[in-house]
Scaffold this motif. Structure first.
Motif, short mmCIF file in Angstrom:
data_model
loop_
_atom_site.label_atom_id
_atom_site.label_comp_id
_atom_site.label_asym_id
_atom_site.label_seq_id
_atom_site.Cartn_x
_atom_site.Cartn_y
_atom_site.Cartn_z
N LEU A 1 6.48 4.09 -6.11
CA LEU A 1 5.48 5.00 -6.66
C LEU A 1 5.95 5.66 -7.96
CD1 LEU A 1 4.25 6.73 -3.38
CD2 LEU A 1 2.94 5.13 -4.80
N GLY A 2 7.17 5.35 -8.37
CA GLY A 2 7.70 5.93 -9.60
C GLY A 2 8.31 7.30 -9.42
N LYS A 3 8.45 7.76 -8.18
CA LYS A 3 9.03 9.08 -7.91
C LYS A 3 10.54 8.92 -7.75
CE LYS A 3 4.78 10.63 -5.64
NZ LYS A 3 4.16 11.16 -4.39
N LEU A 4 11.22 8.73 -8.87
CA LEU A 4 12.61 8.33 -8.83
C LEU A 4 13.54 9.45 -8.36
CD1 LEU A 4 12.84 6.17 -12.08
CD2 LEU A 4 12.06 5.54 -9.78
N ASP A 5 13.26 10.69 -8.72
CA ASP A 5 14.12 11.80 -8.29
C ASP A 5 14.08 11.96 -6.78
OD1 ASP A 5 14.81 12.27 -10.91
OD2 ASP A 5 13.33 13.86 -11.21
N GLN A 6 12.86 11.91 -6.22
CA GLN A 6 12.74 12.02 -4.76
C GLN A 6 13.41 10.84 -4.07
OE1 GLN A 6 10.34 12.44 -7.05
NE2 GLN A 6 8.61 13.64 -6.28
N GLU B 1 0.85 -1.19 0.00
CA GLU B 1 0.00 0.00 0.00
C GLU B 1 0.89 1.24 0.00
OE1 GLU B 1 -3.15 0.02 -0.38
OE2 GLU B 1 -3.61 -2.10 -0.13
N PHE B 2 1.61 1.42 -1.11
CA PHE B 2 2.61 2.49 -1.17
C PHE B 2 1.99 3.88 -1.13
CE2 PHE B 2 4.18 -1.12 -3.85
CZ PHE B 2 5.02 -1.65 -2.89
N ALA B 3 0.85 4.05 -1.80
CA ALA B 3 0.20 5.36 -1.81
C ALA B 3 -0.28 5.74 -0.42
CB ALA B 3 -0.96 5.36 -2.80
N LEU C 1 15.01 6.91 6.14
CA LEU C 1 15.19 7.53 4.82
C LEU C 1 15.23 6.47 3.72
CD1 LEU C 1 17.90 10.19 5.75
CD2 LEU C 1 15.48 10.62 5.22
N SER C 2 15.80 5.32 4.01
CA SER C 2 15.84 4.23 3.03
C SER C 2 14.43 3.71 2.75
CB SER C 2 16.74 3.11 3.53
OG SER C 2 16.83 2.08 2.58
N LEU C 3 13.63 3.56 3.82
CA LEU C 3 12.24 3.14 3.64
C LEU C 3 11.47 4.17 2.81
CD1 LEU C 3 9.66 1.47 4.32
CD2 LEU C 3 9.50 2.82 6.44
N PHE C 4 11.64 5.43 3.13
CA PHE C 4 10.97 6.51 2.41
C PHE C 4 11.40 6.49 0.93
CE2 PHE C 4 9.79 11.33 2.93
CZ PHE C 4 8.74 11.14 2.04
N ARG D 1 7.42 11.71 -16.76
CA ARG D 1 7.04 10.62 -15.86
C ARG D 1 5.97 11.05 -14.86
NH1 ARG D 1 9.75 5.93 -14.79
NH2 ARG D 1 9.12 4.87 -12.88
N SER D 2 6.09 12.28 -14.36
CA SER D 2 5.12 12.75 -13.37
C SER D 2 3.72 12.80 -13.95
CB SER D 2 5.53 14.13 -12.86
OG SER D 2 5.59 15.06 -13.92
N VAL D 3 3.60 13.19 -15.22
CA VAL D 3 2.30 13.22 -15.87
C VAL D 3 1.75 11.80 -15.99
CG1 VAL D 3 1.06 13.78 -18.00
CG2 VAL D 3 2.80 15.34 -17.11
N ALA D 4 2.62 10.86 -16.37
CA ALA D 4 2.17 9.47 -16.50
C ALA D 4 1.69 8.92 -15.16
CB ALA D 4 3.31 8.61 -17.04
N LEU D 5 2.37 9.27 -14.08
CA LEU D 5 1.93 8.79 -12.77
C LEU D 5 0.58 9.40 -12.39
CD1 LEU D 5 5.37 8.97 -10.93
CD2 LEU D 5 4.11 6.90 -11.55
#
Length: 355
Positions: free
Chosen positions: A85-90, A53-55, A75-78, A213-217
């Motif tokens: 969630l595909g938020k690779l930069d974060q 349940e990542f979201a 921080l590793s878990l985050f 990518r953000s738009v796709a998500l």
């Protein structure tokens, strides 16, 4: 150091036992929030991550960052949750911060290398993984990631190419589709284009082009909302646009599986679910839905395997008992019908609600 409160102690015990759904239910029953009990909320977020349940975990982790922003494990878990969630930069920023705090952590280094592979930064990932394996040759996760890296790096095209084109002379279609003529493929419907709903198409035209990518998500979130509103044609079209950007992304196949399930197209739903599992590994929901599909075909041995896998991931899942009872009842009813692989699978009906 402050001693753990009784709720924290109970939640910690559940987490150590892998009873993640029980932990989530208890934490929500006690109205645990990051403000009321940060330690308990951290266990809740970690449990949500464990059950996929990542979201739901994301807003908790965001609220907890001021309290645990100097904890490398947090921080590793985050970072891992953002990656899912595909938020690779974060995710990259969080992994870097975790490594600054604990540069010797092998799990954090391995997870960061995995992210670098996603970002196609192969040389950086290779340096990390080869160092990890030099220090610990039996580190299996690092071996798996290095193998994935070598495959990805060796199959990079010299210029951007559509996903359907061959890469260095090989295509996923080679073993299967090339065994049939174009006419046979066309007649079977394998390459049939789906009809476009005019109303849905008009709405899609008003959406941003899926260039980022953000738009796709965001479009994947819209597809999930469309499923809940039973707008399945729109949901499929949104997922098709997401696929052009994200490609083989497990949550995308989860969503498409849910769409086909609602349309009672069970074969397609199972195939997409298996794709998600192959891309991202098992989760209780995926395994329990696979129990349903195997049971519909009368393959009770396979259904039992998926049920046991779900139980091993989280023995506290609220649907385990009911699905096990339903499976046993159906197995008794059809015990005089041994399973056989037929020339074609007949359309099946769902006998119990999927997870």
């Amino acid at each position: 150091m402050t001693a753990p409160t009784q709720p924290q102690s109970q939640l910690s015990e559940l987490f150590q036992l892998g009873r993640y759904h029980d932990l989530v239910a208890m934490a929500r029953g006690q109205a645990v929030t990051p403000e009321s009990d940060p330690m308990a909320a951290q266990l809740l977020a970690a449990s949500l991550f464990r059950i996929g349940e990542f979201a739901a975990a994301a807003p908790l982790l965001e609220c907890l960052e001021p309290a645990f922003g100097l904890n490398p494990d947090f921080l590793s878990l985050f970072g891992a949750n953002n990656r899912r969630l595909g938020k690779l930069d974060q995710a990259e920023e969080l992994f870097k911060r975790a490594l600054q705090l604990n540069p010797a952590s092998a799990p954090i280094q391995n997870n960061y290398a995995n992210l670098l592979i996603d970002l196609a930064r192969y040389q950086e990932a290779r340096e990390i993984l080869t160092t990890l394996l030099k220090e610990n040759p039996d580190y299996n996760d690092a071996k798996v990631n290095l193998n994935r890296l070598e495959f990805e790096d060796s199959h990079q095209p010299t210029s951007p190419a559509p996903a359907t084109e061959n890469v260095e002379g090989w295509s996923l279609a080679d073993p299967l589709l090339l065994a049939f003529s174009e006419e046979e493929v066309r007649d079977s419907g394998l390459r049939k284009s789906a009809a476009v709903d005019p109303a849905a198409a008009k709405l899609l035209d008003s959406l941003p082009k899926p260039e980022e990518r953000s738009v796709a998500l965001e479009q994947l979130e819209q597809a999930t909302d469309a499923v809940s509103q039973k707008q399945f044609t729109l949901a499929l079209q949104l997922c098709s646009q997401v696929h052009r950007v994200l490609g083989s992304y497990a949550p995308l196949y989860d969503c498409v599986s849910d769409i086909y399930l609602n349309l009672r197209r069970f074969h397609e739903s199972e195939i997409c679910l298996m794709h998600a599992l192959s891309l991202d590994g098992p989760s209780p929901k995926r395994c329990l839905n696979l129990v349903s599909f195997a049971s519909m075909r009368g393959d009770f041995s396979l259904a039992q395997y998926h049920l046991q896998q779900a139980a091993s991931l989280d023995p506290s899942h609220p649907q385990l008992a009911s699905i096990r009872a339903s499976l046993a009842k159906r197995q008794r009813t059809e015990q005089d019908k041994p399973y056989a692989f037929l020339g074609s699978w007949e359309p099946a009906s769902l006998t119990h609600q999927s997870s």
